[in-house]
Motif scaffolding. Structure first.
Motif, PDB file in Angstrom:
ATOM      1  N   ARG A  97      10.247   7.141  25.270  1.00  0.00           N
ATOM      2  CA  ARG A  97       9.414   6.094  24.659  1.00  0.00           C
ATOM      3  C   ARG A  97      10.214   5.365  23.587  1.00  0.00           C
ATOM      4  NH1 ARG A  97       4.598   4.813  26.970  1.00  0.00           N
ATOM      5  NH2 ARG A  97       3.517   6.637  27.683  1.00  0.00           N
TER       6      ARG A  97
ATOM      7  N   SER B 185      11.496   0.982  22.279  1.00  0.00           N
ATOM      8  CA  SER B 185      11.262  -0.447  22.102  1.00  0.00           C
ATOM      9  C   SER B 185      11.762  -1.295  23.267  1.00  0.00           C
ATOM     10  CB  SER B 185      11.949  -0.914  20.820  1.00  0.00           C
ATOM     11  OG  SER B 185      13.332  -0.637  20.900  1.00  0.00           O
TER      12      SER B 185
ATOM     13  N   ARG C  47       5.102  -1.663  32.132  1.00  0.00           N
ATOM     14  CA  ARG C  47       5.579  -0.859  31.008  1.00  0.00           C
ATOM     15  C   ARG C  47       6.767  -1.536  30.314  1.00  0.00           C
ATOM     16  NH1 ARG C  47       1.515   1.258  32.466  1.00  0.00           N
ATOM     17  NH2 ARG C  47       1.045   3.462  32.679  1.00  0.00           N
TER      18      ARG C  47
ATOM     19  N   GLN D 286       8.409  -0.621  26.598  1.00  0.00           N
ATOM     20  CA  GLN D 286       7.777   0.617  26.146  1.00  0.00           C
ATOM     21  C   GLN D 286       8.713   1.810  26.225  1.00  0.00           C
ATOM     22  OE1 GLN D 286       3.960   1.434  27.903  1.00  0.00           O
ATOM     23  NE2 GLN D 286       3.281  -0.687  27.731  1.00  0.00           N
ATOM     24  N   TYR D 287       9.833   1.658  26.943  1.00  0.00           N
ATOM     25  CA  TYR D 287      10.764   2.762  27.119  1.00  0.00           C
ATOM     26  C   TYR D 287      12.190   2.333  26.785  1.00  0.00           C
ATOM     27  CZ  TYR D 287       7.166   5.321  29.668  1.00  0.00           C
ATOM     28  OH  TYR D 287       6.014   5.973  30.006  1.00  0.00           O
TER      29      TYR D 287
END
Length: 165
Positions: free
Chosen positions: A58, A60, A92, A95-96
């Protein structure tokens, strides 16, 4: 069994001591989260002769390939778009964080390997994303490789130019 009258397959199954098909349906396999001791998901992606080792966590949305930012490593916009596809399909984006090392092949094969690795790592981190990534074809290893050159030929299938003289 002789005194019972069997009129359907279900009756036959019950007579043989088996449960009816509707009573105990085959459950879909349950996938569980696979993380290492640092909270990262790891996967290996392959394409042509390229192999990518991918870790996601997880964050930015930073993508680092061989200790360089992916925009620096992959100069062509098409290759950058290829790498970001799994995040866009899974919704997503940003987000990762992705850290990967890739070796072998050319840039196109390496980008495909990174995409494959990211997709597999996403399913290790969030198993429910499998139903989104699998139909898009991101979890399937593209097995196409270059055909080898044959003797007596110029390339794999191309012959030398014929001349009558």
């Amino acid at each position: 069994m002789a005194d019972q009258e069997i009129q359907s397959l279900e009756d036959l199954g019950e007579a043989m001591g088996q449960t009816p098909a509707g009573a105990e349906a085959e459950a879909a396999p349950v996938y569980e989260q696979k993380l290492d001791e640092h909270g990262r998901a790891y996967a290996t992606g392959k394409r042509k002769n390229a192999v990518a080792r991918v870790w996601i966590v997880r964050g930015s949305g930073r993508i680092v390939v061989n200790k360089k930012d992916f925009t620096e490593y992959f100069g062509r916009p098409v290759l950058r778009m290829l790498i970001q596809q799994p995040f866009e399909v899974a919704e997503r984006k940003d987000q990762y964080d992705v850290l990967c090392t890739v070796s072998g092949g050319g840039l196109s094969g390496q980008a495909g390997a990174v995409r494959h690795g990211i997709s597999k790592a996403l399913t290790h981190y969030e198993p429910e994303l499998r139903s989104v990534l699998k139909p898009a074809g991101f979890l399937t290893r593209d097995s196409r490789v270059v055909e080898r050159k044959k003797y007596g030929k110029r390339k794999a299938r191309r012959s030398f130019q014929f001349s009558k003289r």
